[in-house]
Write a protein that holds these residues in place. Structure first.
Motif, PDB file in Angstrom:
ATOM      1  N   ARG A   1       7.035  -1.873   3.173  1.00 29.65           N
ATOM      2  CA  ARG A   1       7.284  -2.915   2.170  1.00 29.65           C
ATOM      3  C   ARG A   1       7.134  -2.362   0.755  1.00 29.65           C
ATOM      4  N   TYR A   2       6.127  -1.520   0.535  1.00 28.53           N
ATOM      5  CA  TYR A   2       5.926  -0.976  -0.810  1.00 28.53           C
ATOM      6  C   TYR A   2       7.055  -0.018  -1.182  1.00 28.53           C
ATOM      7  N   ALA A   3       7.507   0.786  -0.222  1.00 25.83           N
ATOM      8  CA  ALA A   3       8.593   1.727  -0.507  1.00 25.83           C
ATOM      9  C   ALA A   3       9.898   0.994  -0.803  1.00 25.83           C
ATOM     10  N   ALA A   4      10.157  -0.100  -0.070  1.00 21.38           N
ATOM     11  CA  ALA A   4      11.440  -0.791  -0.194  1.00 21.38           C
ATOM     12  C   ALA A   4      11.462  -1.826  -1.303  1.00 21.38           C
ATOM     13  N   LYS A   5      10.305  -2.441  -1.605  1.00 19.31           N
ATOM     14  CA  LYS A   5      10.358  -3.572  -2.520  1.00 19.31           C
ATOM     15  C   LYS A   5       9.309  -3.545  -3.626  1.00 19.31           C
ATOM     16  N   VAL A   6       8.015  -3.488  -3.253  1.00 12.03           N
ATOM     17  CA  VAL A   6       6.955  -3.704  -4.247  1.00 12.03           C
ATOM     18  C   VAL A   6       6.996  -2.651  -5.356  1.00 12.03           C
ATOM     19  N   ILE A   7       7.067  -1.371  -4.981  1.00 17.91           N
ATOM     20  CA  ILE A   7       7.062  -0.313  -6.003  1.00 17.91           C
ATOM     21  C   ILE A   7       8.341  -0.338  -6.840  1.00 17.91           C
ATOM     22  N   PRO A   8       9.541  -0.475  -6.226  1.00 24.99           N
ATOM     23  CA  PRO A   8      10.750  -0.594  -7.059  1.00 24.99           C
ATOM     24  C   PRO A   8      10.698  -1.760  -8.034  1.00 24.99           C
ATOM     25  N   VAL A   9      10.173  -2.914  -7.590  1.00 23.41           N
ATOM     26  CA  VAL A   9      10.059  -4.059  -8.499  1.00 23.41           C
ATOM     27  C   VAL A   9       9.050  -3.765  -9.604  1.00 23.41           C
ATOM     28  N   ALA A  10       7.933  -3.111  -9.244  1.00 21.99           N
ATOM     29  CA  ALA A  10       6.916  -2.784 -10.245  1.00 21.99           C
ATOM     30  C   ALA A  10       7.499  -1.914 -11.355  1.00 21.99           C
ATOM     31  N   ARG A  11       8.414  -1.025 -11.005  1.00 19.98           N
ATOM     32  CA  ARG A  11       8.988  -0.114 -12.000  1.00 19.98           C
ATOM     33  C   ARG A  11       9.884  -0.832 -12.997  1.00 19.98           C
ATOM     34  N   THR A  12      10.301  -2.055 -12.662  1.00 18.52           N
ATOM     35  CA  THR A  12      11.132  -2.824 -13.598  1.00 18.52           C
ATOM     36  C   THR A  12      10.286  -3.613 -14.589  1.00 18.52           C
TER      37      THR A  12
ATOM     38  N   PRO B   1       3.810  -2.002 -15.196  1.00 19.09           N
ATOM     39  CA  PRO B   1       3.888  -1.836 -13.737  1.00 19.09           C
ATOM     40  C   PRO B   1       2.531  -1.870 -13.036  1.00 19.09           C
ATOM     41  N   LEU B   2       1.502  -1.260 -13.667  1.00 19.43           N
ATOM     42  CA  LEU B   2       0.228  -1.129 -12.960  1.00 19.43           C
ATOM     43  C   LEU B   2      -0.422  -2.475 -12.656  1.00 19.43           C
ATOM     44  N   PRO B   3      -0.504  -3.427 -13.612  1.00 18.34           N
ATOM     45  CA  PRO B   3      -1.101  -4.727 -13.248  1.00 18.34           C
ATOM     46  C   PRO B   3      -0.361  -5.402 -12.109  1.00 18.34           C
ATOM     47  N   TYR B   4       0.969  -5.303 -12.112  1.00 20.84           N
ATOM     48  CA  TYR B   4       1.764  -5.889 -11.038  1.00 20.84           C
ATOM     49  C   TYR B   4       1.401  -5.245  -9.693  1.00 20.84           C
ATOM     50  N   LEU B   5       1.367  -3.918  -9.669  1.00 23.51           N
ATOM     51  CA  LEU B   5       1.063  -3.186  -8.446  1.00 23.51           C
ATOM     52  C   LEU B   5      -0.377  -3.428  -8.000  1.00 23.51           C
ATOM     53  N   SER B   6      -1.290  -3.492  -8.963  1.00 27.45           N
ATOM     54  CA  SER B   6      -2.700  -3.712  -8.636  1.00 27.45           C
ATOM     55  C   SER B   6      -2.909  -5.058  -7.966  1.00 27.45           C
ATOM     56  N   ARG B   7      -2.224  -6.071  -8.492  1.00 27.03           N
ATOM     57  CA  ARG B   7      -2.366  -7.402  -7.903  1.00 27.03           C
ATOM     58  C   ARG B   7      -1.868  -7.397  -6.451  1.00 27.03           C
ATOM     59  N   ALA B   8      -0.742  -6.730  -6.223  1.00 24.11           N
ATOM     60  CA  ALA B   8      -0.191  -6.662  -4.865  1.00 24.11           C
ATOM     61  C   ALA B   8      -1.152  -5.945  -3.920  1.00 24.11           C
ATOM     62  N   ILE B   9      -1.703  -4.823  -4.369  1.00 20.09           N
ATOM     63  CA  ILE B   9      -2.601  -4.032  -3.520  1.00 20.09           C
ATOM     64  C   ILE B   9      -3.854  -4.824  -3.184  1.00 20.09           C
TER      65      ILE B   9
END
Length: 641
Positions: free
Chosen positions: A412-423, A427-435
């Motif tokens: 899921r992170y490879a296909a969606k979460v990380i690509p969305v975070a890069r937009t 990005p880090l707060p977005y990714l941190s919340r997901a993790i």
């Protein structure tokens, strides 16, 4: 005769050095055992009486300290030695970081706790005697030399010295990775009962432990079987089978109605090669940890600083299943190494694609930054974000590491979460919340089913397809519109605050009469939990009259959905009064349905994303006409077995 001559010389030298020193209750002929001379001994010999019949309250680190002291006794000793060690050595044995300052305060605190802990025999049937004594008869701290001298109480002598029969021998190295005080005590009990178990097994008889006696032996005050099973027995089973030279298991043997009063236990030796491999792994891990220590204290501060890498200590063990201390939040590179160990990349690489492995490395990078960064109202402890470490360590503790969690989230992170975070602009707060949210709801993502020792009250979830519920919201800044402690000033105010985030009209249109009845009671119960202050259980969670554990969980739902409606809809449907109460009332194991309801609401509020995800998955399958993968069983948690 040689040992006697050596002993006399030692006594004379000791007399010259310690002339005038007080050593109350110590035998005049007691040898002196120094840590530098005996500290690498790891074999303990204790009488079965001391293991099986003694009641005492010591923390895990204090139990390990006493085992190390007992290990310093030699089979040839005829008296209990007096133990000499430096303050540095003592702190290591206590599991306290010797580099952390306030040395004398920590030393005195540990010695006082052990000296004040009484040992009491369990009264045997048909007797009138109860023996009580202390572990230590005296303790001296010399701040000038940095030395400590400890003298064991003479009541321990027949249980530790010149043992000929009815005693247990064990290698304390196996106990070093243990995280539960109950695991250590049950390991000792298993070793002391092992020969009896084998004898009974040959006769076709079970070895039976009485639950009330066991609770006294391990110093557990649990009021019910479920607590004893989860907190004591299952945890001990996991740690003993994972780290030691024996295999431990149990099954219910006798019940009085629904009350479990006895268990039959299994205590099998493991293959010698397997036991040796475990021993070598623990020894290697501990030695590497000692060698990697930096910034040691000076001689003036601690006395002797003999730091033999072969000496086992009680410091952190770097293996996949051990939880990580808060202090690693302040040391990013060390934390990165530990996260990689917990992820077990050599195993992950066989299961994941190259893109998914890149995603794992990105997640680890983000976790390293999250660990040392204060966020919102999160507490910082020893340089680490307490919320992050508690959430991550819960996964490590329950799943034996992070590998299986990484396997579950990598796609899921490879296909969606990380690509969305890069937009995102941040990005880090977005990714941190997901993790953080995915760590909280690890049961959804752990692949291959939960291991036996971590099954939740609903049974181990199978491996469902992960159902996406909603995108994470933009997290460039913390949400402003959330529940605050002042909202919980009164029950009326907290109810009104909750309703600000609930679309009652939408719920009325979607829910049946029974589900709306459930909603009204769930709302009132939620208001209660947002203000609940149960002494002991809620310590450290209260801010004013607000219970921040529940407010924080609800605020995460608001941050993700800008509403509490999804959570309350899920809970109301799953606790539909038209079916839920009927099931509770029909279940003969459930004596107090209201208490069951309260318990289920509490669990749902503390794991809201798991509840919403479960409901969304069920609804999606129902809408497409497919059979649900697993029914949500609210009553299975109350099975006694």
């Amino acid at each position: 005769m040689a040992p006697q001559s050596t002993l006399k010389t030692t006594q004379k030298t000791n007399h010259n050095k310690k002339q005038g020193a007080k050593s109350a209750k110590a035998s005049p002929s007691a040898p002196v055992a120094t840590y530098s001379g005996r500290g690498n001994q790891t074999i303990v010999r204790k009488s079965n009486d001391l293991i099986q019949n003694a009641m005492y309250s010591l923390s895990l680190s204090q139990q390990k300290l006493m085992l190390h002291i007992f290990a310093m006794i030699k089979p040839s000793d005829t008296e209990l030695p007096r133990y000499e060690m430096s303050i540095y050595e003592f702190l290591k044995l206590c599991g306290v970081d010797p580099h952390n300052g306030s040395m004398y305060k920590q030393v005195k605190k540990n010695i006082e706790d052990i000296a004040n802990a009484k040992v009491q025999w369990i009264r045997l049937a048909g007797t009138q005697k109860i023996t009580m004594f202390r572990w230590l008869s005296s303790a001296t701290i010399d701040e000038g030399t940095g030395k400590i001298v400890l003298t064991l109480d003479q009541s321990l002598k027949p249980h530790l010295i010149q043992l000929k029969e009815f005693y247990t021998t064990m290698n304390i190295t196996y106990t070093l990775p243990m995280k539960s005080q109950y695991s250590l005590k049950i390991y000792e009990l298993c070793k002391s009962y092992q020969n009896l178990y084998i004898t009974k097994k040959e006769k076709g008889e079970p070895l039976v432990w009485n639950i009330e006696t066991l609770k006294k032996q391990v110093d557990c005050n649990a009021a019910n079987w479920a607590h004893v099973r989860r907190t004591v027995l299952d945890k001990a089973k996991s740690e003993i089978n994972g780290h030691t030279d024996i295999y431990f298991d149990y099954e219910v043997y006798e019940k009085d109605r629904q009350r479990v009063i006895a268990i039959a236990v299994t205590i099998e030796p493991v293959d010698k090669q397997v036991a040796d491999d475990k021993l070598n792994e623990i020894t290697k891990s501990m030695s590497n940890r000692v060698r990697s220590k930096k910034g040691k204290l000076t001689l003036a501060e601690t006395g002797t600083l003999d730091d033999d890498p072969n000496v086992l200590t009680l410091e952190y063990v770097s293996v996949p299943e051990t939880t990580i201390p808060y202090s690693y939040g302040a040391t990013p590179e060390l934390l990165r190494q530990e996260l990689e160990i917990k992820a077990e990349p050599d195993k992950l690489i066989r299961e994941l694609t190259a893109d998914e492995m890149d995603a794992v490395r990105t997640i680890i990078d983000a976790m390293v930054k999250m660990a040392g960064t204060p966020r919102g109202n999160d507490k910082m402890i020893d340089g680490g974000n307490a919320t992050f470490f508690q959430t991550m360590n819960n996964v490590i503790d329950n799943c034996g590491g992070l590998r299986r969690w990484f396997e579950g989230v990598a796609t899921r992170y490879a296909a969606k979460v990380i690509p969305v975070a890069r937009t995102k602009s941040a990005p880090l707060p977005y990714l941190s919340r997901a993790i953080l949210e995915d760590l909280e709801n690890y049961r959804i993502y752990v692949t291959g089913g939960m291991p036996e020792e971590v099954e939740d009250d609903y049974g181990a979830p199978e491996t469902p397809d992960i159902v996406e519920t909603a995108d994470f919201v933009e997290t460039d800044a913390e949400p402003v519109n959330q529940l605050v402690p002042e909202d919980a000033a009164t029950k009326k105010e907290v109810t009104a605050a909750l309703l600000r985030y609930i679309d009652r009209d939408t719920l009325s249109a979607r829910l049946t009469t029974g589900q709306m009845e459930a909603f009204e009671d769930i709302l009132q119960m939620t208001a209660y939990f947002c203000r609940r202050n149960v002494k002991g259980k809620d310590d450290g969670m209260m801010e004013g009259k607000a219970n921040m554990q529940f407010l924080d969980a609800l605020n995460k739902v608001i941050a993700r959905y800008e509403s509490l409606t999804p959570l309350f809809e899920a809970m109301s449907v799953m606790m539909d009064y038209d079916t839920y109460w009927k099931d509770l009332m029909k279940n003969p194991r459930i004596k107090n349905p209201k208490l069951v309801f309260q318990s289920e609401v509490e669990k749902a509020l503390l794991m809201p994303s798991a509840v919403i995800g479960e409901y969304t998955a069920r609804k999606a399958q129902s809408d497409t006409g497919h059979t649900l993968h697993r029914e949500y069983n609210w009553t299975k948690a109350f099975d006694e077995e």
